[in-house]
Structures are given as structure tokens and as C-alpha cells.
Write an enzyme that holds these catalytic residues in place. Structure first.
Site, PDB file in Angstrom:
ATOM      1  N   HIS A 124       0.872  -1.183   0.000  1.00 52.07           N
ATOM      2  CA  HIS A 124       0.000   0.000   0.000  1.00 52.07           C
ATOM      3  C   HIS A 124       0.909   1.233   0.000  1.00 52.07           C
ATOM      4  O   HIS A 124       2.015   1.187   0.537  1.00 52.07           O
ATOM      5  CB  HIS A 124      -0.833  -0.058   1.286  1.00 52.07           C
ATOM      6  CG  HIS A 124      -1.922   0.963   1.398  1.00 52.07           C
ATOM      7  ND1 HIS A 124      -1.683   2.270   1.749  1.00 52.07           N
ATOM      8  CD2 HIS A 124      -3.262   0.859   1.226  1.00 52.07           C
ATOM      9  CE1 HIS A 124      -2.843   2.924   1.801  1.00 52.07           C
ATOM     10  NE2 HIS A 124      -3.819   2.091   1.481  1.00 52.07           N
ATOM     11  N   ASP A 168       2.976  -4.444   8.130  1.00 55.26           N
ATOM     12  CA  ASP A 168       1.786  -3.616   7.967  1.00 55.26           C
ATOM     13  C   ASP A 168       0.589  -4.559   8.137  1.00 55.26           C
ATOM     14  O   ASP A 168       0.275  -5.344   7.253  1.00 55.26           O
ATOM     15  CB  ASP A 168       1.820  -2.972   6.575  1.00 55.26           C
ATOM     16  CG  ASP A 168       0.506  -2.284   6.218  1.00 55.26           C
ATOM     17  OD1 ASP A 168      -0.468  -2.420   6.981  1.00 55.26           O
ATOM     18  OD2 ASP A 168       0.469  -1.632   5.168  1.00 55.26           O
ATOM     19  N   GLN A 203      -4.585  -5.091   7.066  1.00 57.57           N
ATOM     20  CA  GLN A 203      -5.552  -6.047   6.513  1.00 57.57           C
ATOM     21  C   GLN A 203      -5.490  -7.409   7.193  1.00 57.57           C
ATOM     22  O   GLN A 203      -6.198  -8.338   6.794  1.00 57.57           O
ATOM     23  CB  GLN A 203      -5.330  -6.219   5.000  1.00 57.57           C
ATOM     24  CG  GLN A 203      -5.499  -4.946   4.206  1.00 57.57           C
ATOM     25  CD  GLN A 203      -6.918  -4.389   4.263  1.00 57.57           C
ATOM     26  OE1 GLN A 203      -7.875  -5.086   4.602  1.00 57.57           O
ATOM     27  NE2 GLN A 203      -7.069  -3.112   3.936  1.00 57.57           N
ATOM     28  N   LYS A 229     -10.407  -0.467  10.633  1.00 60.76           N
ATOM     29  CA  LYS A 229     -10.521  -1.649   9.786  1.00 60.76           C
ATOM     30  C   LYS A 229     -10.894  -2.893  10.602  1.00 60.76           C
ATOM     31  O   LYS A 229     -11.089  -3.967  10.061  1.00 60.76           O
ATOM     32  CB  LYS A 229      -9.216  -1.883   9.029  1.00 60.76           C
ATOM     33  CG  LYS A 229      -8.943  -0.779   8.002  1.00 60.76           C
ATOM     34  CD  LYS A 229      -7.820  -1.123   7.087  1.00 60.76           C
ATOM     35  CE  LYS A 229      -7.271   0.076   6.346  1.00 60.76           C
ATOM     36  NZ  LYS A 229      -8.079   0.494   5.208  1.00 60.76           N
ATOM     37  N   CYS A 271      -4.704   2.409  -3.706  1.00 59.79           N
ATOM     38  CA  CYS A 271      -3.478   2.932  -3.078  1.00 59.79           C
ATOM     39  C   CYS A 271      -2.305   1.980  -3.261  1.00 59.79           C
ATOM     40  O   CYS A 271      -1.497   1.792  -2.333  1.00 59.79           O
ATOM     41  CB  CYS A 271      -3.678   3.226  -1.593  1.00 59.79           C
ATOM     42  SG  CYS A 271      -4.851   4.525  -1.291  1.00 59.79           S
TER      43      CYS A 271
HETATM   44  N1  PLP Z   1      -1.822  -0.660   4.679  1.00 58.92           N
HETATM   45  C1  PLP Z   1      -2.743  -1.409   4.072  1.00 58.92           C
HETATM   46  C2  PLP Z   1      -2.390  -2.783   3.606  1.00 58.92           C
HETATM   47  C3  PLP Z   1      -4.024  -0.904   3.892  1.00 58.92           C
HETATM   48  O1  PLP Z   1      -4.956  -1.651   3.282  1.00 58.92           O
HETATM   49  C4  PLP Z   1      -4.329   0.397   4.362  1.00 58.92           C
HETATM   50  C5  PLP Z   1      -5.663   0.996   4.138  1.00 58.92           C
HETATM   51  O2  PLP Z   1      -6.363   0.664   3.207  1.00 58.92           O
HETATM   52  C6  PLP Z   1      -3.332   1.118   4.995  1.00 58.92           C
HETATM   53  C7  PLP Z   1      -2.096   0.552   5.135  1.00 58.92           C
HETATM   54  C8  PLP Z   1      -3.576   2.502   5.519  1.00 58.92           C
HETATM   55  O3  PLP Z   1      -4.439   2.474   6.596  1.00 58.92           O
HETATM   56  P1  PLP Z   1      -4.979   3.838   7.240  1.00 58.92           P
HETATM   57  O4  PLP Z   1      -5.562   4.631   6.100  1.00 58.92           O
HETATM   58  O5  PLP Z   1      -6.000   3.391   8.213  1.00 58.92           O
HETATM   59  O6  PLP Z   1      -3.828   4.523   7.861  1.00 58.92           O
END
Ligand code: PLP
Length: 404
Positions: free
Chosen positions: A122, A199, A202, A225, A363
Site C-alpha cells: 500500500h 503492515d 488487513q 478496519k 493505493c
Molecule cells: N496498509 C494497508 C495494507 C491498507 O490496506 C491500508 C488501508 O487501506 C493502509 C495501510 C492505511 O491504513 P490507514 O488509512 O487506516 O492509515
């Protein structure tokens, strides 16, 4: 066994209609809906407890502090961290990664040092490392993936050099659904004395995460999430690492003493938490984690796994439908395209049928480039989704493809 009807009743929004159709919410990877206990917790705390935390001697402040610090314990238990000192509250996964990129970068990154990420990240696990690289003259190395959407482990091993300082990789891909073999990834990095950030944005809502069992050094995730409120996240870090890192932001809460000449910093985890935290949000976040724990994360994982397999089977029946991400170990994010229908058109028409999916690059533009596409339609599942909703999705796609 999950009692899905009972669970659905806990989420008032699922009763909504859009365009006169029952809402089919399949955008859980973007954000999840909130159960009543979470929303009630926010109202109740503002109505009956609200006071700033940590600094107050008065009753409400102490009660608010107890709730806030109690939430930290809930998070610690949820991911099986050793200590609450290892749980830093942030605004979300993005801020958690930025925090680490800054603080780790300040302490450990010199010109020519290398940071490893994968091709399926992401943007929030790419851009902070790029910013660090340009600030410090570091080099970003990209672990390639297979056409199925799996990390190429041999290539990963080959990327290590004596300049490798950190591996930062997604636990579960938000596009491909791939559940990465993180245990093995961490073991290999540790053989090179390199720490790992996962990270977990998900992963946390869908699978059991035990940071001690994984032996992971840092772990980032977001409350929204995992059925909690927006604006809260966590950076887990092993205490031995966090102790070595300088603060990320300066301000109240993170200090021990301040004179105009010199400031000494607070102990963990407060050193990394400048300013008034969203203490109402953290209480509600803990309620969300309690909610998940009461159902059982293993039961959720099992249910969602069956639902994902069902959805994949049904979607594959549709002529011309291609799924992106066919890893052996896969979570409930299913990306696809049908024939030459643009993802945006498909998503817009599904929306008219009451079906909420996400379209675009999710993203993850570098991943889209790797796949040779501009975007996908993504259906992503949560614990309240049903086979009937999958059937509605499949029928909707079929109806739309017949129109084209
Ligand atoms: N990392 C992953 C794999 C994601 O799917 C997301 C959000 O879609 C993020 C990071 C970013 O999360 P946040 O927008 O809650 O900071």
C-alpha cells in the site's frame, strides 16, 4: 459457529437501503462498519466521563485515564504483546509507519543503507520509506512477486546485503488478498540481524496475530478496519527497539521535564504520544476488539475463509472474469476485472444495485504497474457478510456484463 444473523443485528447500518435496495457492503478493506457497542461507547464517554487524560487529579480525569490505559491493555492482550510499553497509540496504520520511518531513520539510517519493501505494498508502506530515503540518502529495494501474487522468497533472500537495515512488508495484501508467509520472512531477516515491520492493516480484522509468536519487531494497524472508530491506530514495537528510538513529535505528554535549554523525554509508550490522545476513540477501539474477541478471531477467520472460497468459486463462473491474486494462502479481498469493462463503470453500476465495492488502484499504484492494469474492482469481506450477499454481487455483475 458464527451466528451471522445475530451479528448483523449489532450493525445498524446493515439495515440501510441505498437506491431502494438493501445495502450489500463489500468494502471492508477500506473500512469496516461499527457495531452498536462501539458507537454507544463514544456517546457514553462524552456524556458521562469526558476529561483530559493523564494530567488531572480530579475524578473524571482519573476515570478517563483508566479507560484509556485500560484500552492499551486490551490491545496488548489482543496481539499478545509482552507489555503495554510496546503499544503506541497513533492515528492509524499510516501514522504508525510514518512514525517508525522517522524515528528509526533518525537513529539507524545512514547514506547507502537499504530498506526492503515488497511489490505489493500500500502507498502508506512505500511513501514514508521514500521520504526517509531522500532525507537520509538510503536505498529502497523491492522484493518481487509472482503472477499469482506471492512473494518470491528466493529473490527476497538474495536482496540482503550488509547495508540492509529494515524489512517492511504487508502481512495481508489489500489488493491481492495474499497472506504473506511472515513467519518465514521474519526468520530470514533475523538471520541477517535485520528487524521487520509488518503492515497489519488487513490482517488484524481477519486472522490471529500474536506478535510474540511471530517474533516481529514492529507491527502497525488501524482501528477502523477492525470495527473500531476512525482516527486511532497502533504501532507495536519490541521494547528493546522502542527504547533506542528518538521521539517522533514534540509536545505535551511526551516529556519528563522541559526547560528552554533542554527537554528530557517521558518513558515508553508516552515518549511517542505527543499531545492529547483520542482517549474516547481508544475506549471505543477496545470495545471493538472485545467484540471481535467475544466472537473469536479464529471463528471469524474460518467463516471468512469459507466465504472467500465460495465467492471465488461463484465469481469464476462469470464469463470473462479474471481474478487478480491467486495465492495459496488468501484472505477476503478479491480483486477482479470482467472482459474489457472499465473497473470504474462496473463499480458505479454495482453501486446502483446497492452493492458497495471499491474500484481503482487501491493505493497500490506500483502493484497495478506490476500487474499491467490501471485498477480493479475489489470486493472485500467482513465478519457480517453472507453467501446471499455474494450471490447478489454475482447476479449484479452478470446483469451488468449482459448490458455491455
Ligand atoms: N496498509 C494497508 C495494507 C491498507 O490496506 C491500508 C488501508 O487501506 C493502509 C495501510 C492505511 O491504513 P490507514 O488509512 O487506516 O492509515
Amino acid at each position: 459457529m458464527i451466528d451471522i444473523q445475530k451479528i448483523r443485528e449489532d450493525f445498524p447500518i446493515l439495515q440501510r437501503k441505498v437506491y431502494g435496495k438493501p445495502l450489500v457492503y463489500l468494502d471492508n478493506a477500506a473500512t469496516t462498519q461499527k457495531p452498536r457497542v462501539v458507537v454507544d461507547s463514544i456517546t457514553e464517554e462524552y456524556y458521562s466521563v469526558n476529561a483530559n487524560v493523564h494530567r488531572g487529579v480530579h475524578f473524571l480525569s482519573q476515570q478517563a485515564t483508566e479507560l484509556h490505559e485500560g484500552s492499551r491493555k486490551t490491545v496488548r492482550d489482543f496481539i499478545n504483546a509482552q507489555s503495554t510499553n510496546e503499544i503506541i497509540f497513533t492515528r492509524g496504520t499510516t501514522e504508525s509507519i510514518n512514525l517508525l520511518a522517522f524515528s528509526f531513520g533518525e537513529e539507524f539510517i545512514k547514506p547507502g543503507d537499504e530498506i526492503m519493501i515488497s511489490a505489493m505494498e500500500h502507498h502508506s508502506n512505500i511513501v514514508p520509506w521514500q521520504l526517509l530515503s531522500s532525507r537520509k540518502g538510503a536505498v529502497l529495494k523491492i522484493i518481487p512477486i509472482s503472477d499469482q501474487g506471492e512473494i518470491l522468497m528466493d529473490e527476497y533472500q538474495k536482496l540482503f546485503t550488509d547495508r540492509t537495515k529494515l524489512v517492511s512488508i504487508t502481512h495481508v495484501s489489500n489488493v491481492l488478498g495474499t497472506i504473506n508467509p511472515v513467519r518465514e520472512i521474519i526468520n530470514i531477516a533475523h538471520q541477517h540481524d535485520v528487524p521487520v515491520l509488518l503492515d497489519g492493516a488487513q490482517a488484524i480484522p481477519h486472522i490471529k496475530v500474536d506478535v510474540q509468536e511471530l517474533d516481529v519487531d514492529f507491527y502497525a494497524f488501524s482501528s477502523h478496519k477492525v470495527y473500531g472508530p476512525t482516527g486511532i491506530g497502533v504501532l507495536y514495537g519490541k521494547e528493546k527497539w522502542l527504547e533506542k528510538l528518538p521521539p517522533y513529535q514534540g509536545g505535551g505528554e511526551m516529556i519528563q521535564s522541559v526547560t528552554f535549554e533542554k527537554t528530557t523525554f517521558n518513558e515508553l509508550p508516552f515518549k511517542f504520544e505527543a499531545g492529547t490522545p483520542d482517549y474516547v476513540g481508544t475506549t471505543a477501539f477496545a470495545k471493538a476488539l472485545d467484540y471481535v474477541s467475544a466472537i473469536g478471531i479464529e471463528a471469524i477467520a474460518q467463516y471468512e475463509h469459507e466465504l472467500t472460497q465460495y465467492a471465488t468459486r461463484q465469481l469464476k463462473q462469470i464469463e470473462g472474469l479474471r481474478i487478480y491474486g491467486e495465492a495459496a494462502d488468501k484472505g477476503g479481498a478479491i480483486s477482479f476485472l470482467v472482459g474489457d469493462i472499465h473497473h470504474f463503470d462496473l463499480g458505479t453500476l454495482l453501486d446502483r444495485l446497492g452493492i458497495a465495492v471499491r474500484t481503482g488502484h487501491h493505493c497500490a499504484q506500483p502493484l497495478m504497474q506490476r500487474l499491467g492494469i490501471t485498477g480493479t474492482v475489489r470486493a472485500s469481506l467482513g465478519l457480517y457478510n453472507t453467501k446471499e450477499e455474494i450471490d447478489i454481487l454475482v447476479a449484479g455483475i452478470q446483469r451488468i456484463t449482459n448490458m455491455f
